[in-house]
Each structure stands twice: as structure tokens, then as C-alpha cells.
Enzyme design. Structure first.
Site, short mmCIF file in Angstrom:
data_model
loop_
_atom_site.label_atom_id
_atom_site.label_comp_id
_atom_site.label_asym_id
_atom_site.label_seq_id
_atom_site.Cartn_x
_atom_site.Cartn_y
_atom_site.Cartn_z
N PRO A 82 0.83 -1.21 0.00
CA PRO A 82 0.00 0.00 0.00
C PRO A 82 0.86 1.25 0.00
O PRO A 82 1.81 1.36 0.78
CB PRO A 82 -0.80 -0.14 1.29
N CYS A 83 0.53 2.19 -0.88
CA CYS A 83 1.40 3.36 -1.04
C CYS A 83 1.47 4.19 0.23
O CYS A 83 2.47 4.86 0.48
CB CYS A 83 0.95 4.21 -2.21
N GLN A 84 0.41 4.15 1.06
CA GLN A 84 0.44 4.92 2.30
C GLN A 84 1.57 4.45 3.20
O GLN A 84 2.04 5.18 4.07
CB GLN A 84 -0.87 4.79 3.07
N ALA A 87 4.77 6.36 1.60
CA ALA A 87 4.67 7.70 1.02
C ALA A 87 5.42 8.70 1.89
O ALA A 87 5.42 8.61 3.11
CB ALA A 87 3.21 8.11 0.92
#
Length: 473
Positions: A82-84, A87
Site C-alpha cells: 500500500p502506497c500509504q 509515502a
């Protein structure tokens, strides 16, 4: 192949169809893990257990599933952290977390990315794939994909990334993804990506979002964008993209909700009902969905269930393809007005401003603000691929209202699966909402297959000449 953050198995299905053996999936969500196990390792419940990548080491996974020596049992790793999770971590932080086993305490967003890198380091695959949303090309001013490629280069890989739209690869859905692939440097393989097989002029919203993503494409501080591969655009000479009508028209008609036959409660995904069109043209998308990865059940198709629609089916019937929430709200107001006129004709209309009047309005008109939720609803166009399916379909499937006004409903679980290119034989564990979530979170299998075919060709071209260092890992 090992699938990390596997979900129900969109990547796994595509890679399996391209000839890769699915060794295992690592997935935290219990229902998604159950689906992955049931479809790729049926009858072996150990593969259907949820696994937390933050607490399961590569060695423990290999030992638990008897995969063999960690450094040689996996050739390819795929997945989409997941990019979160990483990031705004930044290049210095990415390097820091590689050598800091407890870096997640300092920055929890780095944890899942760290685990992906840890699995790559442990299994030392010949090749790997990462996928994510296009926004990672400029997430908070950072190009996460470029930073990832640099970290992988430090690990001995040659990496590259691009943007691919699933509609260009036979999926009846316009879904844009960032795809990153990498190969061990000693293999001498340069990253490449599949060319489109279907033509579609992307609608304005999709075309502009792609242009924005590319316009804002950023490199690393002090460097250029040197791992990005411009996506190949489809030629008008290619066959047209698969449409929603081609994907769904052979499935059974659902109209029980129109006469009160629909009730709240759990929908049984296991129940099979006969196809609406028993025979479909050979070679059609519907034919492919019925027979890819094994034929569907003889009784028909499963998972063809929808949400309870006590109010809104009347609105759906009046919408034109492409209509969104403003048009839906206007249609609801017209329906409410017609009901008031009907009641007034028999002297039964409630007085304006009364509780009865407000209750009657609520039975016809949705409460959402037109200005705040213009895209909350959308009726699909039959002659275009569907818009992007989201994970929240289970709670709000109004983003995909069926194009057939005589059915006046949202799409079913099986229809969502068809639009994602999951074949009819693919089963989803859990109740309806869980199935919708799994489908919305997945990578379209046909898009995954296109990438897997490209990787397979690159690896197969090596024949038996894989360098010793890579072969032994």
C-alpha cells in the site's frame, strides 16, 4: 512465484495463466486469504490462512509451507505494498530503513515497504513486480516509483516502471495502474512492458488524469527520471476495447427487487443460477470468462447477487447511460412530485412541511448534496468499458449502475468480477460486501497476464544461460 499483499489473487491468476507456478500468497485479510487459498491451493487449508507480513519472516513462511531453501525456492515475487505505507519516506529514509530493523517505530509508513524489501532480500528472486496507483509518480511531491527503482538498483536489480490502462489489454474496465518490474542485473534483461492489444480513446477524465500524472512526473533530487518507460498507446487498427455489454449481457437478468422480492440480509454467493444466455459466440469475452481457468459450474454462475434496493431502483430506470448523481437526484425529485400528484388525486397527499411529507420525500429522494457528491452515482455506458471499480463497492455500488434500465439495479458480485476479468469459475469467500471489497482491491487478471507474458518471454529468452550467480542466488 510468491504473491505478497495478494488479496484474493488478481496478480496470481494472471501469472498462473502465463505459466507461473503460484507457490503461495501472503495476505492479512482473512476473507481475501481464504479466497486465494481456495482458488490456487484447493483442499489445502494451510494456504488459506491470513498472514501478517509484519510478523512473518520469509524463513517462517518457507518452513511453514515447505517451500524449500529460502534463497532458491522462489523465482519471481509480485505484489503491491500500500502506497500509504511508504509515502513521503524519501530516498534518505529508504536507505535508512534498509539497515534499521526497527525503523518502523520511527516511521510506521515505511513498515510494509520494508517488509516487501525484506522478502526480496531473503528470497533473492530473479525478477519482481510491484504495482500501485498512478499517484505514486508524484505523491506529496515525491516519485515513489523512481525511489523504489533506486533502492532495487542498490540491491542488484535493473528496474523500470510505466503506466498501463487495463482497457488496452482486454479488460472491460478503464483502470490505470503503475507497474514496476525488475530483473537481477546479471541476467542482462532490460525491463520492458506489454504493448496494447485493444484500442480505446480514453474519456476526458481518464486522459486528463494520465496527462497530469505524467506532467507532474518527478525524478529524484539532483537527478533525472531515468527509470520511467513511456507507455505505448494503442493503435486504432487494433480490435476495440471490450465493452460492458460484451462482459455482462449473457448473465442472468435480475428483477426480483422490482416487485418486492428482494430482502435485506446475507446474500449466498455459493448459489448457482442458470446463465441468461445458455450459448455465447465462441471466442467472445463471455465465452472466455466461462472457460478460462476451468469451466464454470454446470448449474450456471455463482455470486450473481445484488444489494437490497428498496428506494432507488425507480431512479435507476429513468437514468440514461453516463448519467451521474445530479441527474439521479433530479429524476428522484420528479418521481416524488408524481407521487404527490397521485396522492392528491385521491385526497391523500400529506401537507407540505409535515412529518408525513418529509417521510414521503425521503422514500423517493436520496439525501446526498448534489454539489458535494456529483460522482457518487453513475450509470454505465453499455458500449464502453466500465469506469474503475473501487474497494468500497460493497458499501456503495452506485458508482456502477447497470446499463439495462429494465433491470434497474447496481451490478452484482459476479458482474463486478467480470468487469475485473475474473473468470466465472473464480470463487470469493465471505459475504457480498467482502467479495466486492476483494474484487475492487484486485489487479485485473488480464492486465496481470499481459505483464506476466512479457516477463515470461524475457526470462524464457535466457534458456539455460542464466548466470551462475543468479541461478544459485
Amino acid at each position: 512465484m510468491l504473491d505478497l499483499f495478494s488479496g484474493c489473487g488478481g496478480l496470481s491468476l494472471g501469472f498462473n495463466a502465463a505459466g507461473f507456478e503460484i507457490s503461495a500468497g501472503v495476505e492479512f485479510d482473512p476473507r481475501a486469504a481464504e479466497s486465494h487459498g481456495a482458488n490456487f491451493h484447493p483442499g489445502q487449508p494451510i494456504y488459506a490462512l491470513p498472514r501478517d507480513i509484519t510478523s512473518l519472516s520469509p524463513v517462517e513462511l518457507a518452513d511453514t509451507l515447505d517451500l524449500g531453501p529460502v534463497t532458491s525456492c522462489i523465482d519471481v515475487i509480485v505484489g503491491g505494498p500500500p502506497c500509504q505505507a511508504f509515502a513521503r519516506v524519501g530516498r534518505p529514509k529508504l536507505r535508512e530503513i534498509e539497515s534499521h530493523p526497527e525503523a518502523f517505530i520511527r516511521d510506521p509508513r515505511a513498515r510494509l515497504y520494508l517488509e516487501y524489501l525484506a522478502y526480496v532480500e531473503a528470497f533473492q528472486p530473479l525478477a519482481l513486480l510491484m504495482e500501485n496507483v498512478p499517484d505514486v509518480l508524484n505523491h506529496g511531491g515525491q516519485n515513489i516509483a523512481e525511489e523504489t527503482c533506486e533502492v532495487l538498483r542498490d540491491r542488484g536489480y535493473v528496474a523500470g516502471y510505466t503506466l498501463l490502462n487495463s482497457a488496452f489489454y482486454g479488460v472491460p474496465q478503464m483502470r490505470e495502474r503503475m507497474i514496476l518490474v525488475a530483473y537481477r542485473r546479471e541476467l542482462g534483461i532490460e525491463p520492458s512492458f506489454p504493448r496494447p492489444t485493444r484500442f480505446l480513446q480514453l474519456p476526458r477524465g481518464y486522459a486528463s488524469s494520465r496527462r497530469v500524472a505524467l506532467k507532474l512526473l518527478k525524478g529524484l533530487p539532483g537527478g533525472d527520471v531515468n527509470s520511467y518507460h513511456p507507455p505505448a498507446m494503442p493503435s486504432p487498427e487494433l480490435p476495440p476495447a471490450v465493452t460492458a455489454r460484451e462482459a455482462l449481457s449473457d448473465l442472468p437478468v435480475l428483477t426480483a427487487h422490482l416487485d418486492g422480492g428482494s430482502r435485506r440480509g446475507r446474500r449466498a454467493l455459493e448459489t448457482a443460477i442458470g446463465y441468461g444466455t445458455p450459448m455465447v459466440p465462441e471466442g467472445s469475452y463471455a465465452d472466455f470468462m466461462r472457460h478460462w481457468s476451468g469451466p464454470a459450474t454446470a448449474e450456471g454462475v455463482t455470486g450473481h447477487v445484488i444489494r437490497h434496493l428498496p428506494r432507488d431502483w425507480r431512479i435507476f430506470a429513468r437514468l440514461a447511460p453516463g448519467d451521474e448523481y445530479p441527474e439521479a437526484h433530479a429524476a428522484a425529485c420528479v418521481l416524488f412530485g408524481e407521487e404527490l400528484e397521485r396522492l392528491a388525486a385521491v385526497n391523500a397527499a400529506p401537507e407540505s412541511g409535515s412529518e408525513a411529507h418529509d417521510a414521503l420525500r425521503a422514500a423517493f429522494v436520496p439525501p446526498y448534496d448534489v454539489g458535494k457528491f456529483p460522482n457518487k452515482w453513475r450509470k454505465m455506458e453499455p458500449d464502453l468499458p466500465a469506469r474503475t471499480l473501487m474497494a468500497h463497492l460493497g458499501k456503495d455500488s452506485y458508482s456502477h449502475i447497470h446499463y439495462d434500465s429494465t433491470q434497474a439495479r447496481t451490478i452484482s458480485v459476479r458482474e463486478a468480477a467480470r468487469l475485473q476479468s475474473f473468470p466465472d469459475s473464480f470463487t470469493f469467500s465471505g459475504a457480498m460486501n467482502a467479495a466486492f471489497r476483494q474484487i475492487g482491491n484486485a489487479v485485473p487478471p488480464l492486465l496481470a497476464k499481459a505483464v506476466a507474458d512479457e516477463m515470461s518471454r524475457n526470462l524464457a529468452a535466457l534458456g539455460t544461460t542464466i548466470p551462475t550467480a543468479a541461478a544459485s542466488r
